[in-house]
Design a protein around this motif. Structure first.
Motif, PDB file in Angstrom:
ATOM      1  N   LYS A 173      -2.077  -5.305 -17.649  1.00 40.56           N
ATOM      2  CA  LYS A 173      -1.453  -4.005 -17.812  1.00 40.56           C
ATOM      3  C   LYS A 173      -1.994  -3.012 -16.788  1.00 40.56           C
ATOM      4  O   LYS A 173      -1.253  -2.208 -16.238  1.00 40.56           O
ATOM      5  CB  LYS A 173      -1.679  -3.490 -19.237  1.00 40.56           C
ATOM      6  N   SER A 269       6.762 -13.372 -26.636  1.00 37.04           N
ATOM      7  CA  SER A 269       7.351 -12.060 -26.914  1.00 37.04           C
ATOM      8  C   SER A 269       6.351 -10.934 -26.766  1.00 37.04           C
ATOM      9  O   SER A 269       6.703  -9.840 -26.335  1.00 37.04           O
ATOM     10  CB  SER A 269       7.925 -12.041 -28.329  1.00 37.04           C
ATOM     11  N   ALA A 270       5.098 -11.197 -27.126  1.00 32.89           N
ATOM     12  CA  ALA A 270       4.085 -10.145 -27.032  1.00 32.89           C
ATOM     13  C   ALA A 270       3.938  -9.675 -25.589  1.00 32.89           C
ATOM     14  O   ALA A 270       3.738  -8.485 -25.335  1.00 32.89           O
ATOM     15  CB  ALA A 270       2.748 -10.648 -27.553  1.00 32.89           C
ATOM     16  N   ALA A 273       6.613  -7.209 -24.927  1.00 27.13           N
ATOM     17  CA  ALA A 273       6.345  -5.913 -25.544  1.00 27.13           C
ATOM     18  C   ALA A 273       5.323  -5.125 -24.714  1.00 27.13           C
ATOM     19  O   ALA A 273       5.483  -3.921 -24.494  1.00 27.13           O
ATOM     20  CB  ALA A 273       5.841  -6.109 -26.971  1.00 27.13           C
ATOM     21  N   HIS A 274       4.291  -5.819 -24.262  1.00 25.11           N
ATOM     22  CA  HIS A 274       3.258  -5.115 -23.499  1.00 25.11           C
ATOM     23  C   HIS A 274       3.718  -4.795 -22.081  1.00 25.11           C
ATOM     24  O   HIS A 274       3.280  -3.815 -21.482  1.00 25.11           O
ATOM     25  CB  HIS A 274       1.965  -5.926 -23.493  1.00 25.11           C
ATOM     26  N   ASP A 277       5.546  -1.723 -22.394  1.00 28.40           N
ATOM     27  CA  ASP A 277       4.568  -0.657 -22.595  1.00 28.40           C
ATOM     28  C   ASP A 277       3.937  -0.264 -21.261  1.00 28.40           C
ATOM     29  O   ASP A 277       3.708   0.916 -20.994  1.00 28.40           O
ATOM     30  CB  ASP A 277       3.506  -1.137 -23.585  1.00 28.40           C
ATOM     31  N   ASP A 297       8.294 -17.984 -29.015  1.00 28.70           N
ATOM     32  CA  ASP A 297       8.855 -17.005 -29.960  1.00 28.70           C
ATOM     33  C   ASP A 297       9.786 -16.014 -29.289  1.00 28.70           C
ATOM     34  O   ASP A 297      10.028 -14.935 -29.801  1.00 28.70           O
ATOM     35  CB  ASP A 297       7.719 -16.268 -30.676  1.00 28.70           C
ATOM     36  N   GLU A 300      12.642 -13.639 -30.633  1.00 24.96           N
ATOM     37  CA  GLU A 300      12.380 -12.335 -31.249  1.00 24.96           C
ATOM     38  C   GLU A 300      12.900 -11.186 -30.390  1.00 24.96           C
ATOM     39  O   GLU A 300      13.278 -10.145 -30.915  1.00 24.96           O
ATOM     40  CB  GLU A 300      10.867 -12.135 -31.463  1.00 24.96           C
ATOM     41  N   VAL A 322       8.653 -20.943 -34.011  1.00 18.38           N
ATOM     42  CA  VAL A 322       7.199 -21.039 -34.146  1.00 18.38           C
ATOM     43  C   VAL A 322       6.802 -21.427 -35.571  1.00 18.38           C
ATOM     44  O   VAL A 322       7.303 -20.857 -36.543  1.00 18.38           O
ATOM     45  CB  VAL A 322       6.535 -19.705 -33.755  1.00 18.38           C
TER      46      VAL A 322
ATOM     47  N   ALA B 125      -5.458  -2.707 -28.223  1.00 19.52           N
ATOM     48  CA  ALA B 125      -4.241  -1.985 -27.850  1.00 19.52           C
ATOM     49  C   ALA B 125      -3.442  -2.776 -26.824  1.00 19.52           C
ATOM     50  O   ALA B 125      -2.224  -2.646 -26.752  1.00 19.52           O
ATOM     51  CB  ALA B 125      -4.593  -0.617 -27.296  1.00 19.52           C
ATOM     52  N   PHE B 128      -2.502  -6.845 -28.754  1.00 17.52           N
ATOM     53  CA  PHE B 128      -1.846  -6.950 -30.056  1.00 17.52           C
ATOM     54  C   PHE B 128      -0.520  -7.707 -29.925  1.00 17.52           C
ATOM     55  O   PHE B 128       0.292  -7.386 -29.065  1.00 17.52           O
ATOM     56  CB  PHE B 128      -1.603  -5.542 -30.589  1.00 17.52           C
ATOM     57  N   ASP B 129      -0.340  -8.709 -30.753  1.00 22.75           N
ATOM     58  CA  ASP B 129       0.906  -9.479 -30.711  1.00 22.75           C
ATOM     59  C   ASP B 129       1.808  -9.036 -31.865  1.00 22.75           C
ATOM     60  O   ASP B 129       1.587  -9.410 -33.014  1.00 22.75           O
ATOM     61  CB  ASP B 129       0.602 -10.966 -30.810  1.00 22.75           C
ATOM     62  N   PRO B 130       2.810  -8.223 -31.572  1.00 23.42           N
ATOM     63  CA  PRO B 130       3.636  -7.683 -32.661  1.00 23.42           C
ATOM     64  C   PRO B 130       4.689  -8.666 -33.160  1.00 23.42           C
ATOM     65  O   PRO B 130       5.525  -8.314 -33.967  1.00 23.42           O
ATOM     66  CB  PRO B 130       4.297  -6.472 -32.010  1.00 23.42           C
ATOM     67  N   TYR B 131       4.644  -9.881 -32.648  1.00 28.93           N
ATOM     68  CA  TYR B 131       5.636 -10.867 -33.072  1.00 28.93           C
ATOM     69  C   TYR B 131       4.977 -12.092 -33.696  1.00 28.93           C
ATOM     70  O   TYR B 131       5.643 -13.080 -33.970  1.00 28.93           O
ATOM     71  CB  TYR B 131       6.473 -11.325 -31.876  1.00 28.93           C
ATOM     72  N   GLN B 133       3.275 -14.983 -35.866  1.00 32.64           N
ATOM     73  CA  GLN B 133       3.561 -15.553 -37.171  1.00 32.64           C
ATOM     74  C   GLN B 133       2.523 -15.063 -38.186  1.00 32.64           C
ATOM     75  O   GLN B 133       2.857 -14.737 -39.319  1.00 32.64           O
ATOM     76  CB  GLN B 133       3.500 -17.072 -37.037  1.00 32.64           C
ATOM     77  N   ARG B 157       5.195  -4.092 -36.549  1.00 35.84           N
ATOM     78  CA  ARG B 157       5.955  -5.241 -36.096  1.00 35.84           C
ATOM     79  C   ARG B 157       6.901  -4.800 -34.986  1.00 35.84           C
ATOM     80  O   ARG B 157       7.505  -3.738 -35.064  1.00 35.84           O
ATOM     81  CB  ARG B 157       6.741  -5.823 -37.261  1.00 35.84           C
ATOM     82  N   VAL B 160       4.055  -2.110 -29.950  1.00 33.25           N
ATOM     83  CA  VAL B 160       2.642  -2.200 -29.593  1.00 33.25           C
ATOM     84  C   VAL B 160       1.999  -0.830 -29.466  1.00 33.25           C
ATOM     85  O   VAL B 160       0.802  -0.726 -29.245  1.00 33.25           O
ATOM     86  CB  VAL B 160       2.448  -2.991 -28.275  1.00 33.25           C
ATOM     87  N   LYS B 161       2.801   0.211 -29.618  1.00 36.04           N
ATOM     88  CA  LYS B 161       2.243   1.561 -29.455  1.00 36.04           C
ATOM     89  C   LYS B 161       1.577   2.019 -30.755  1.00 36.04           C
ATOM     90  O   LYS B 161       2.126   1.828 -31.832  1.00 36.04           O
ATOM     91  CB  LYS B 161       3.354   2.531 -29.069  1.00 36.04           C
TER      92      LYS B 161
END
Lengths: 432, 481
Positions: A173, A269-270, A273-274, A277, A297, A300, A322, B125, B128-131, B133, B157, B160-161
Motif C-alpha cells: 500500500k 478479494s482482500a 479491497a486494499h 483503499d 474468493d 465476492e 472457499v 489496517a 484486514f481481510d474483509p472477505y 471465511q 465485512r 477495510v476502512k
C-alpha cells in the motif's frame, strides 16, 4: 529496422509498378475456408478473406475472388485470428526482487531466434506480451511477434502495460501511495515552474502574453535548464516547457493520462479491497492479473470489478468456493458479468501453451460463452496491450495473423494445420 | 468465604443502581468514555449524515440490564440514535424486522487469532481481510469486535476502512513466582513510577506559588508502567495460580491500578483480594486444572470460578478455550462458541446478565473501547446481533449480524447454517405466541417473589377449566360470562 524498411519500400515500389501492369498484385492472396471465427463479428460460414501485403483487406461469406488472385481453397478448414498471449515470460527467468522500477523494460532479456518462439508459433500464438520479472513494480511489458532475427524485427511496441504486484499489506500500500505522491509532487513542481515562468514572462515583456502552456500533456521536456537561461536573455518567445519528470515518475504520469495501463496482480478479494483503499479517489484505468488457485474468493468482488470495467488476466481454471467443494468457473462468471477476460496458458512450459486452446475449450463446457472464450485468447489480449487496432480479430485493416485449424478451435481434438504471420505462412504445408 | 457473603448484597445494590441509571437515561455513558474519545471518527459520526438503519419489533437486550420488548433500535451512519418504543422510523431507513426475535449487542471476543488477520503481518489496517471465511463464521457466531495482539478490530465485512478501533491499550506484564527476579523488578518499576507521579503531582501543586521549582525528572521511569498508573493503558497479566494472582491483587491495591488477569484458573480462591483490587478477570469456564498436591489450601479449577469472582466484584470476561476459528478436533470449544462458554459460567452460578456482560461490555472495557461497543446505547456503534432464542442457550442461532448499522450476516443467505432451523415465519396475529411468552417468563425471573403467587393460578385453572365447556352451551357466548 532501417534496412528492413528500406527493403520494404523497395518492395512496395516494385509492387506499385507491377500493380499498374498486371491486375493482380504479387502479394495478394484469397483464402477460402469452411468457417471463419472473426471474434469481432461472430462466425462466418464459407468465408473468404483477402490478404494484401500482410493485412486483411476483406472478410465475408462467399466473396467473389477476382481472376488471377491466388486462392487458398480449404473448405474443411476453420480460420481464426492468431492467438495473442499478452502475459508471458516465455523462455525467460522469472526470478527477481520486489522493487519499484516502473521504467524497466524486458527488452534486454529477449533472445531472438530462441526455439521457444518457433514452438509457440506452431501452436498458433502470433503475438506475445513479455513482462519484466519481479514483485513490486518490476516495469513495463513489450509486445513481440515471435519471429525474427533481431529484437528490432520482433518488437511490435514497448510499454504496452505496466506490471504492478499488489497484496494486502502495509508495504504494498505504501508503494502505491508513494508512487502517486511522487506524481503529485511533480505536478506541484510543474505548477511552480509555470508560475515562475509566467512571472518571468511578465517581467521581461509585459506586452506579450503567452497563450497557453499545457503542463500535463507535454511529455518531452528535454532542455529545460538551457531554456531557462535562454528565457531571461531572449525574453518570452518560447512556450512553457515543464521540468523533466523523474524516470520513476514518468510511467505513472502516463498512467494518470490514460496512456499506460497498469496490470495489477492480486490473489484474493482482500487485495482488491486494499488496492481500492490505496488508490483512494484517483481515477485511472487498470487491469487485473488474478493468479488462479484452488480456493479463490474473488467471486465476492466480481460485480465490483466488472462494474469498474477492469480487464482480467487469468488462467483457464476451475476454482472452488472457499472452504467448500463447490466448483466455480470464475472466468465464465466474470465474462458473464461483463468483464473482459484474458485467458492465458496455465503454465510457462510449452505443454501448457499447446494445451491453452484446449483448456479454454474446457471452460466453455462449464458455462463460458464461445464468444468470450475466443476473444479471451485473441482480441482481449490485444486490447490489454492497446494493440486491438492491429491484432486479435478477422477484420479489414488488421494484420493477417491467422490460425488455420481442422475443426472447431475449442474442441480438444482440433489441430493446428497452418499459421500465418504478417501474411506469410510460417507453419504448416500449404499449397495453393 | 465470609468476605464473599458480605460483599454480595452490596454488589447487588450497586448493580441495581447501575441498572436503574442506565435504564432511566439512555445517554448514560460508560465512565471514562469521554476521556477516551480520542478517535476523530467518533465525533465525525455525530454529524447528521449516513444511512438510517432500524431493527424493529425485537426484544432488545441492551446489555446494560434493560430488556425492551418489541422495541426499535434506530441508527444512522453506524451510530445508534434511538432505542425504545414508538420510535418513528424515517421512510428511507433500511428496516430489519426482528419481531419474535431477540436483539443483543454484538459480542466482543478477546485474544482472537486468525479472524481479522488471516493474511499475517502486524499492521491490521492494511492486512484486514474483509472477505475471509473466518470473518463470516465469526459474524455468524455473533462476534462483531475482536482483539488480536491487543488491537481492537471491528469485524466489518466488505470494507477495510476504519476497522481498527483501538491499538496498544493493553500492556502485558510478566509477574510470576517462577521468575522471582522479574517479579521484584516489576515491583521496583511500579515503585519508581508511582514515586515520580507523586512528586510530579506535588510539583504541579506547588508550581502555582513557587515558580522556581524544578520539574521532577522522569528518568528511569518505565513509560509502560507510568501509562498504566495514569490510566492510559491497562496492565494485563497471564497467571493461573493462586500465589501469582494474590501477588497481582496486592500489587494493584498498593499502586492503585486495575489489573487484568487472564487465565485466572485459581482466581476463585482469592476472589475477594481481586475484587478489592478492582480486577478484571478473563477466564475460560471450561478450563480444568488439578489442585497442587503440596498445598493444603483450596486450589485447582472450579466451575464456580466466574460466579465467585463476580460476587466479589471482579469484572469477568469470558474467553473460549481456543481463540482460533477451529473447525477441527475441539469443535465446540473454539471462538465460535463464545456464548456456550459463557453458558458454562452460568452453570457454575454466574447470573445470566453477568454472563452476557462477560462477552460484551466487560471485554470492551478491557480493550478500552466500551465507549463504542459492548452494549446497545444511544451514541454507541450500532453493532448488534439478532437471535432466535436466548443467547446463552445452546440451541440459539444468530439470524442477523449488524456492524456499524449495516447488515453483514444473514443466516438464511449464507452457506453455513441456512439449512438449520430457518427463521420461523410470523405467526398469525390471533395465534398465541408461545415462544414470546416463554421468553418473558425466563427474563422476568427477577420478580420471582411476585410471580410465585401468580404461578399458582395455572395450577388452579385445570380444575376450573372442565367447567367451561359445560357453561358454554348455556351462555351461548363468552361475552356473557
Amino acid at each position: 529496422m532501417r534496412s528492413n524498411s528500406l527493403l520494404l519500400s523497395f518492395l512496395s515500389v516494385a509492387l506499385a509498378a507491377s500493380a499498374t501492369a498486371a491486375p493482380a498484385p504479387a502479394d495478394l492472396l484469397a483464402i477460402r475456408v469452411g468457417r471463419a471465427e472473426t471474434v469481432s463479428h461472430g462466425a462466418i460460414e464459407h468465408a473468404v478473406l483477402l490478404v494484401e501485403d500482410g493485412v486483411i483487406v476483406a472478410v465475408g461469406a462467399d466473396l467473389p475472388v477476382e481472376r488471377g488472385i491466388p486462392v487458398l481453397d480449404r473448405p474443411e478448414w476453420t480460420v481464426m485470428p492468431g492467438l495473442v498471449l499478452p502475459y508471458s515470460r516465455l523462455g525467460l527467468d522469472g526470478r527477481a526482487g520486489a522493487e519499484f522500477n516502473p521504467e524497466v523494460s524486458p527488452a534486454a532479456e529477449i533472445l531472438p531466434r530462441s526455439e521457444d518462439y518457433e514452438d509457440v508459433l506452431e501452436f498458433g500464438i502470433t503475438t506475445l506480451g513479455i513482462y519484466p520479472p519481479g514483485n513490486g513494480v518490476p516495469g513495463q511489458a513489450l509486445a513481440l511477434r515471435p519471429k525474427g532475427d533481431s529484437l528490432k524485427e520482433m518488437l511490435i511496441e514497448e510499454g504496452v502495460y505496466l506490471k504492478l504486484y499488489f497484496r494486502a499489506d502495509a508495504r504494498s500500500k505504501k508503494m502505491v501511495k508513494d508512487a502517486w505522491a511522487k506524481v503529485d509532487e511533480y505536478d506541484e513542481k510543474v505548477a511552480k515552474a509555470k508560475e515562475k515562468w509566467t512571472k518571468d514572462q511578465e517581467k521581461s515583456k509585459s506586452s506579450k502574453k503567452p497563450a497557453e502552456g499545457e503542463k500535463k500533456d507535454d511529455e518531452k521536456p528535454a532542455e529545460k535548464p538551457a531554456e531557462k537561461s535562454a528565457e531571461s536573455s531572449k525574453g518570452a518567445a518560447k512556450a512553457f516547457v515543464p521540468p523533466p519528470p523523474d524516470d520513476k515518475v514518468k510511467p505513472f504520469l502516463r498512467v494518470r493520462d490514460g496512456k499506460l495501463l497498469p496490470l495489477v496482480s492480486i490473489s484474493q478479494s482482500a487485495d482488491w479491497a486494499h488496492w481500492l483503499d490505496a488508490i483512494g479517489e484517483r481515477k485511472f484505468d487498470f487491469a487485473l492479473r488474478v493468479v488462479m488457485q484452488r480456493d479463490l474468493d474473488l467471486y465476492e468482488v466480481q460485480e465490483e470489478i466488472a462494474k469498474r470495467g477492469c480487464m482480467l488476466v487469468m488462467e483457464p481454471e476451475i476454482s472452488y468456493q472457499v472452504g467448500t467443494m463447490r466448483q466455480r468457473n470464475l472466468p465464465a462468471e466474470f465474462a458473464n458479468a461483463g468483464a473482459k477476460v484474458v485467458l492465458i496458458p496455465r503454465g510457462e512450459e510449452l505443454d501448457a501453451h499447446e494445451a491453452w486452446r484446449r483448456d479454454v475449450g474446457e471452460l466453455v463446457k462449464y458455462g463460458l460463452s464461445r464468444e468470450a472464450a475466443l476473444a479471451s485468447m485473441t482480441l482481449n489480449g490485444a486490447a490489454l496491450m492497446g494493440l486491438d487496432k492491429q491484432f486479435g480479430s478477422l477484420e479489414k485493416g488488421k494484420v493477417a495473423n491467422l490460425l488455420f485449424l481442422n475443426g472447431d478451435p475449442l474442441e480438444p481434438a482440433t489441430q493446428v494445420v497452418a499459421v500465418m504471420l504478417d501474411g506469410q505462412i510460417v507453419h504448416g504445408e500449404v499449397r495453393q | 468465604m465470609k468476605n464473599r457473603s458480605n460483599s454480595s448484597p452490596a454488589r447487588a445494590a450497586a448493580f441495581l443502581v447501575a441498572a436503574l441509571m442506565l435504564q432511566g437515561a439512555a445517554f448514560a455513558q460508560e465512565a471514562g468514555a469521554e476521556a477516551q474519545g480520542e478517535d476523530a471518527d467518533a465525533s465525525a459520526k455525530k454529524n447528521d449524515e449516513g444511512d438510517w438503519f432500524a431493527v424493529v419489533g425485537g426484544d432488545v437486550y441492551t446489555g446494560t440490564g434493560a430488556v425492551l420488548r418489541g422495541a426499535t433500535v434506530l441508527s444512522r451512519g453506524g451510530t445508534i440514535r434511538k432505542i425504545g418504543h414508538d420510535i418513528e422510523v424515517p421512510s428511507d431507513a433500511k428496516v430489519l424486522d426482528a419481531s419474535g426475535l431477540r436483539v443483543y449487542p454484538g459480542l466482543v471476543a478477546l485474544n482472537a487469532r486468525g479472524v481479522a488477520n488471516r493474511l499475517g503481518g502486524s499492521d491490521y489496517a492494511d492486512t484486514f481481510d474483509p472477505y475471509s471465511q473466518n470473518l463470516v463464521l465469526a459474524l455468524a457466531a455473533g462476534i462483531t469486535t475482536v482483539s488480536e495482539s491487543g488491537v481492537a478490530i471491528k469485524l466489518k465485512r466488505r470494507e477495510v476502512k476504519g476497522v481498527v478501533v483501538r491499538e496498544r491499550y493493553l500492556s502485558t506484564l510478566n509477574y510470576t513466582s517462577n521468575n522471582p527476579r522479574s517479579k521484584s523488578e516489576l515491583e521496583q518499576k511500579f515503585e519508581a513510577a508511582s514515586k515520580y507521579l507523586r512528586e510530579y503531582r506535588d510539583y504541579e501543586e506547588q508550581k502555582k506559588t513557587n515558580k522556581e521549582l524544578k520539574e521532577p525528572s522522569a528518568r528511569g521511569v518505565d513509560p509502560t508502567i507510568r501509562a498504566i498508573l495514569e490510566n492510559r493503558s491497562m496492565a494485563r497479566f497471564n497467571s493461573t495460580t493462586r500465589t501469582d494472582l494474590l501477588g497481582i491483587a496486592r500489587l494493584a491495591q498498593k499502586y492503585k491500578f486495575r489489573p487484568i488477569v487472564e487465565g485466572a484458573t485459581e482466581a476463585w480462591t482469592v476472589a475477594d483480594e481481586l475484587g478489592r483490587a478492582g480486577a478484571y478477570a478473563v477466564i475460560v469456564p471450561r478450563t480444568r486444572r488439578d489442585k497442587s498436591e503440596e498445598l493444603l489450601r483450596a486450589g485447582g479449577s472450579s466451575i464456580e470460578n466466574a460466579a465467585l469472582l463476580h460476587r466479589s466484584g471482579v469484572q469477568v470476561a469470558i474467553q473460549a478455550t481456543s481463540t482460533f476459528v477451529d473447525l477441527g478436533g475441539i469443535a465446540g470449544r473454539d471462538i465460535l462458541h463464545l456464548p456456550i462458554e459463557a453458558g458454562f459460567a452460568v452453570r457454575g452460578g454466574l447470573p445470566e446478565q453477568a454472563a452476557l456482560e462477560g462477552i460484551t461490555i466487560v471485554p470492551a472495557r478491557i480493550l478500552g473501547v466500551e465507549h463504542r461497543v459492548g452494549s446497545l446505547e444511544v451514541g454507541k456503534d450500532c453493532d448488534l446481533i439478532v437471535l432466535d432464542g436466548d443467547l446463552l442457550h445452546y440451541q440459539a442461532l444468530v439470524q442477523y449480524t449488524v456492524v456499524d448499522g449495516k447488515l453483514v450476516y444473514e443466516k438464511d443467505k449464507e452457506l453455513y447454517y441456512a439449512h438449520i432451523r430457518p427463521r420461523p415465519t410470523a405467526l398469525p396475529a390471533d395465534a398465541p405466541d408461545a415462544r414470546r411468552d416463554k421468553g418473558e417468563e425466563a427474563s422476568d425471573a427477577k420478580e420471582e417473589g411476585e410471580e410465585t403467587s401468580g404461578d399458582e393460578k395455572p395450577e388452579d385453572e385445570p380444575e376450573e377449566k372442565p367447567k367451561e365447556p359445560e357453561d358454554k352451551p348455556e351462555d351461548g357466548s363468552e361475552d356473557g360470562r
